[in-house]
Scaffold this motif. Structure first.
Motif, PDB file in Angstrom:
ATOM      1  N   THR A 196       0.834  -1.199   0.000  1.00 19.07           N
ATOM      2  CA  THR A 196       0.000   0.000   0.000  1.00 19.07           C
ATOM      3  C   THR A 196       0.869   1.249   0.000  1.00 19.07           C
ATOM      4  O   THR A 196       0.560   2.243  -0.692  1.00 19.07           O
ATOM      5  N   ILE A 197       1.958   1.232   0.755  1.00 16.82           N
ATOM      6  CA  ILE A 197       2.885   2.372   0.770  1.00 16.82           C
ATOM      7  C   ILE A 197       3.440   2.624  -0.626  1.00 16.82           C
ATOM      8  O   ILE A 197       3.499   3.765  -1.101  1.00 16.82           O
ATOM      9  N   LEU A 198       3.848   1.549  -1.309  1.00 21.09           N
ATOM     10  CA  LEU A 198       4.369   1.705  -2.665  1.00 21.09           C
ATOM     11  C   LEU A 198       3.275   2.162  -3.626  1.00 21.09           C
ATOM     12  O   LEU A 198       3.534   2.930  -4.560  1.00 21.09           O
ATOM     13  N   LEU A 199       2.052   1.683  -3.399  1.00 20.49           N
ATOM     14  CA  LEU A 199       0.943   2.056  -4.273  1.00 20.49           C
ATOM     15  C   LEU A 199       0.726   3.561  -4.274  1.00 20.49           C
ATOM     16  O   LEU A 199       0.439   4.157  -5.318  1.00 20.49           O
ATOM     17  N   PHE A 200       0.872   4.192  -3.126  1.00 25.63           N
ATOM     18  CA  PHE A 200       0.700   5.638  -3.042  1.00 25.63           C
ATOM     19  C   PHE A 200       1.703   6.379  -3.934  1.00 25.63           C
ATOM     20  O   PHE A 200       1.423   7.477  -4.411  1.00 25.63           O
ATOM     21  N   CYS A 201       2.870   5.762  -4.126  1.00 17.06           N
ATOM     22  CA  CYS A 201       3.917   6.415  -4.923  1.00 17.06           C
ATOM     23  C   CYS A 201       3.703   6.254  -6.420  1.00 17.06           C
ATOM     24  O   CYS A 201       4.496   6.786  -7.215  1.00 17.06           O
ATOM     25  N   THR A 202       2.682   5.516  -6.825  1.00 19.22           N
ATOM     26  CA  THR A 202       2.425   5.309  -8.257  1.00 19.22           C
ATOM     27  C   THR A 202       1.219   6.100  -8.752  1.00 19.22           C
ATOM     28  O   THR A 202       0.843   5.974  -9.919  1.00 19.22           O
ATOM     29  N   LEU A 203       0.632   6.922  -7.886  1.00 22.12           N
ATOM     30  CA  LEU A 203      -0.615   7.607  -8.248  1.00 22.12           C
ATOM     31  C   LEU A 203      -0.413   8.678  -9.313  1.00 22.12           C
ATOM     32  O   LEU A 203      -1.367   9.103  -9.952  1.00 22.12           O
ATOM     33  N   LYS A 204       0.836   9.124  -9.513  1.00 24.31           N
ATOM     34  CA  LYS A 204       1.106  10.152 -10.513  1.00 24.31           C
ATOM     35  C   LYS A 204       1.853   9.573 -11.716  1.00 24.31           C
ATOM     36  O   LYS A 204       2.446  10.319 -12.489  1.00 24.31           O
ATOM     37  N   SER A 205       1.809   8.255 -11.870  1.00 26.19           N
ATOM     38  CA  SER A 205       2.586   7.624 -12.939  1.00 26.19           C
ATOM     39  C   SER A 205       1.692   7.232 -14.104  1.00 26.19           C
ATOM     40  O   SER A 205       1.072   8.079 -14.737  1.00 26.19           O
ATOM     41  N   THR A 206       1.620   5.947 -14.394  1.00 36.94           N
ATOM     42  CA  THR A 206       0.830   5.455 -15.522  1.00 36.94           C
ATOM     43  C   THR A 206      -0.153   4.396 -15.050  1.00 36.94           C
ATOM     44  O   THR A 206       0.015   3.796 -13.982  1.00 36.94           O
ATOM     45  N   VAL A 207      -1.155   4.145 -15.870  1.00 35.58           N
ATOM     46  CA  VAL A 207      -2.158   3.134 -15.542  1.00 35.58           C
ATOM     47  C   VAL A 207      -1.507   1.759 -15.445  1.00 35.58           C
ATOM     48  O   VAL A 207      -1.812   0.967 -14.535  1.00 35.58           O
ATOM     49  N   ALA A 208      -0.595   1.448 -16.358  1.00 35.96           N
ATOM     50  CA  ALA A 208       0.059   0.140 -16.346  1.00 35.96           C
ATOM     51  C   ALA A 208       0.873  -0.063 -15.077  1.00 35.96           C
ATOM     52  O   ALA A 208       0.859  -1.148 -14.486  1.00 35.96           O
ATOM     53  N   PHE A 209       1.571   0.956 -14.649  1.00 35.69           N
ATOM     54  CA  PHE A 209       2.412   0.865 -13.457  1.00 35.69           C
ATOM     55  C   PHE A 209       1.563   0.791 -12.191  1.00 35.69           C
ATOM     56  O   PHE A 209       1.814  -0.012 -11.291  1.00 35.69           O
ATOM     57  N   PHE A 210       0.540   1.644 -12.119  1.00 39.21           N
ATOM     58  CA  PHE A 210      -0.361   1.648 -10.977  1.00 39.21           C
ATOM     59  C   PHE A 210      -1.100   0.318 -10.857  1.00 39.21           C
ATOM     60  O   PHE A 210      -1.279  -0.203  -9.756  1.00 39.21           O
ATOM     61  N   SER A 211      -1.529  -0.232 -11.980  1.00 36.73           N
ATOM     62  CA  SER A 211      -2.297  -1.479 -11.957  1.00 36.73           C
ATOM     63  C   SER A 211      -1.508  -2.613 -11.332  1.00 36.73           C
ATOM     64  O   SER A 211      -2.072  -3.447 -10.611  1.00 36.73           O
ATOM     65  N   PHE A 213       0.714  -2.579  -8.907  1.00 38.16           N
ATOM     66  CA  PHE A 213       0.708  -2.511  -7.445  1.00 38.16           C
ATOM     67  C   PHE A 213      -0.702  -2.578  -6.877  1.00 38.16           C
ATOM     68  O   PHE A 213      -0.897  -3.063  -5.752  1.00 38.16           O
ATOM     69  N   PHE A 214      -1.677  -2.121  -7.633  1.00 41.46           N
ATOM     70  CA  PHE A 214      -3.059  -2.231  -7.173  1.00 41.46           C
ATOM     71  C   PHE A 214      -3.492  -3.691  -7.091  1.00 41.46           C
ATOM     72  O   PHE A 214      -4.048  -4.135  -6.068  1.00 41.46           O
ATOM     73  N   PHE A 215      -3.229  -4.457  -8.131  1.00 37.88           N
ATOM     74  CA  PHE A 215      -3.581  -5.873  -8.118  1.00 37.88           C
ATOM     75  C   PHE A 215      -2.788  -6.626  -7.056  1.00 37.88           C
ATOM     76  O   PHE A 215      -3.321  -7.512  -6.371  1.00 37.88           O
ATOM     77  N   LEU A 216      -1.512  -6.298  -6.918  1.00 41.14           N
ATOM     78  CA  LEU A 216      -0.695  -6.985  -5.915  1.00 41.14           C
ATOM     79  C   LEU A 216      -1.176  -6.654  -4.510  1.00 41.14           C
ATOM     80  O   LEU A 216      -1.195  -7.526  -3.628  1.00 41.14           O
ATOM     81  N   ASP A 217      -1.579  -5.416  -4.290  1.00 35.07           N
ATOM     82  CA  ASP A 217      -2.084  -5.018  -2.980  1.00 35.07           C
ATOM     83  C   ASP A 217      -3.327  -5.816  -2.615  1.00 35.07           C
ATOM     84  O   ASP A 217      -3.463  -6.310  -1.483  1.00 35.07           O
ATOM     85  N   LEU A 218      -4.240  -5.971  -3.560  1.00 33.13           N
ATOM     86  CA  LEU A 218      -5.440  -6.761  -3.303  1.00 33.13           C
ATOM     87  C   LEU A 218      -5.104  -8.238  -3.090  1.00 33.13           C
ATOM     88  O   LEU A 218      -5.764  -8.923  -2.295  1.00 33.13           O
ATOM     89  N   THR A 219      -4.076  -8.708  -3.773  1.00 31.85           N
ATOM     90  CA  THR A 219      -3.663 -10.108  -3.591  1.00 31.85           C
ATOM     91  C   THR A 219      -3.227 -10.362  -2.163  1.00 31.85           C
ATOM     92  O   THR A 219      -3.667 -11.324  -1.512  1.00 31.85           O
ATOM     93  N   PHE A 220      -2.338  -9.518  -1.643  1.00 35.66           N
ATOM     94  CA  PHE A 220      -1.874  -9.689  -0.269  1.00 35.66           C
ATOM     95  C   PHE A 220      -3.020  -9.537   0.726  1.00 35.66           C
ATOM     96  O   PHE A 220      -3.109 -10.287   1.714  1.00 35.66           O
ATOM     97  N   LEU A 221      -3.896  -8.577   0.485  1.00 36.45           N
ATOM     98  CA  LEU A 221      -5.019  -8.362   1.400  1.00 36.45           C
ATOM     99  C   LEU A 221      -5.925  -9.585   1.454  1.00 36.45           C
ATOM    100  O   LEU A 221      -6.263 -10.073   2.547  1.00 36.45           O
TER     101      LEU A 221
END
Length: 295
Positions: A196-211, A213-221
């Motif tokens: 989640t900490i890393l996910l916050f750092c991708t909010l100003k990047s690209t959809v591919a990059f954000f996706s 960490f978003f999918f990985l975050d949900l996986t761990f959760l």
């Protein structure tokens, strides 16, 4: 060929054709001013992929790009001594995650993830850790932190699951015991917080990059919840399967970003789109440019 012509030829190779002179202008050769903007343009032309191939020469820095595993603006890579280690780390992460997630999804009725131990030690762990260390060498703090950490995750995951090796599961009462499931659930929830900490750092990047960490975050959760809510004997099968689904999505997102970092004009007939967020630096600059063109 004279010295000025040689210089212009080198510039033309890097940043494209030099604008022709009008008939009324002097025939003296153009002497381009070597500025930071020209260095950025040469770097873009050299690597020839993704947003790096379309850098506005008026910009001072290159754009964020998942293929470099760098979510923010960063220094030009022209003349750097090392290659891009991000695709290697992304591929190591993707393959190991793919196999484990397929097992969590119940593929081929496999019930034990022992085959993942070899991948977690050799590829997802060791190779990804090395890629993370090389990210530190090229000056990418985010890439070094993320790849090295997930390399450590796979190594620790392999240590936990090594049959008869470290006896972690048996010391907790066995892989089906309440103590092991709760302990492993806490282990996964800790990685959820980190991601989640890393996910916050991708909010100003690209959809591919954000996706990724978003999918990985949900996986761990979901996997963490599955073990914490498993009733003390085994992980909750339905929640674990949902975690496996998002793990597969994370694996393919990692492969996508890796391919975006590998493919360029020298080895590929196509360039992968990475889709900048409209609120990112690239999105704002493109929107401002459109507004100016319509004014």
């Amino acid at each position: 060929m004279s010295a000025p012509e040689t210089h212009n030829g080198a510039l033309e190779k890097d940043v494209g054709e030099i604008a022709p002179q009008h008939s009324g202008e002097t025939s003296a050769p153009i002497q381009p001013q070597l500025t930071h903007e020209h260095d950025v343009a040469r770097a873009a032309a050299r690597f020839g992929y993704g947003p790096l191939a379309h850098v506005n020469t008026a910009e001072a820095q290159l754009r964020p790009f998942g293929g470099e595993f760098q979510p923010g603006l960063y220094k030009p890579v022209e003349g750097r001594k090392f290659g891009n280690p991000a695709p290697l780390g992304l591929c190591a992460f993707a393959l190991t995650t793919f196999v484990l997630s397929a097992i969590n999804m119940g593929a081929a009725d496999i019930t034990e993830p022992n085959i993942v131990v070899a991948l977690a030690f050799g590829y997802g762990g060791l190779v990804q850790l090395l890629a993370g260390m090389w990210e530190m060498a090229v000056g990418n703090t985010f890439g070094a932190t993320a790849l090295s950490s997930y390399g450590g995750f796979w190594l620790s995951f392999a240590i936990v699951l090594t049959p008869g090796g470290f006896e972690i599961a048996s010391s907790l009462g066995g892989a089906s015991s309440e103590n092991f499931n709760y302990s492993f659930g806490l282990f996964l929830m800790g990685w959820f917080i980190f991601t989640t900490i890393l996910l916050f750092c991708t909010l100003k990047s690209t959809v591919a990059f954000f996706s990724l960490f978003f999918f990985l975050d949900l996986t761990f959760l979901l996997l963490g919840i599955a073990y914490l809510q498993g009733g003390g004997t085994a992980a909750n099968a339905k929640i674990a399967k949902a975690g496996g689904l998002f793990g597969l999505l994370a694996a393919f997102a990692a492969w996508y970003n890796a391919l975006a970092g590998i493919a360029d004009n020298s080895n590929s007939f196509f360039i992968l789109p990475v889709i900048h967020f409209p609120w990112s630096a690239t999105g704002r600059s493109r929107r401002d440019k459109t507004d100016r063109d319509m004014a």
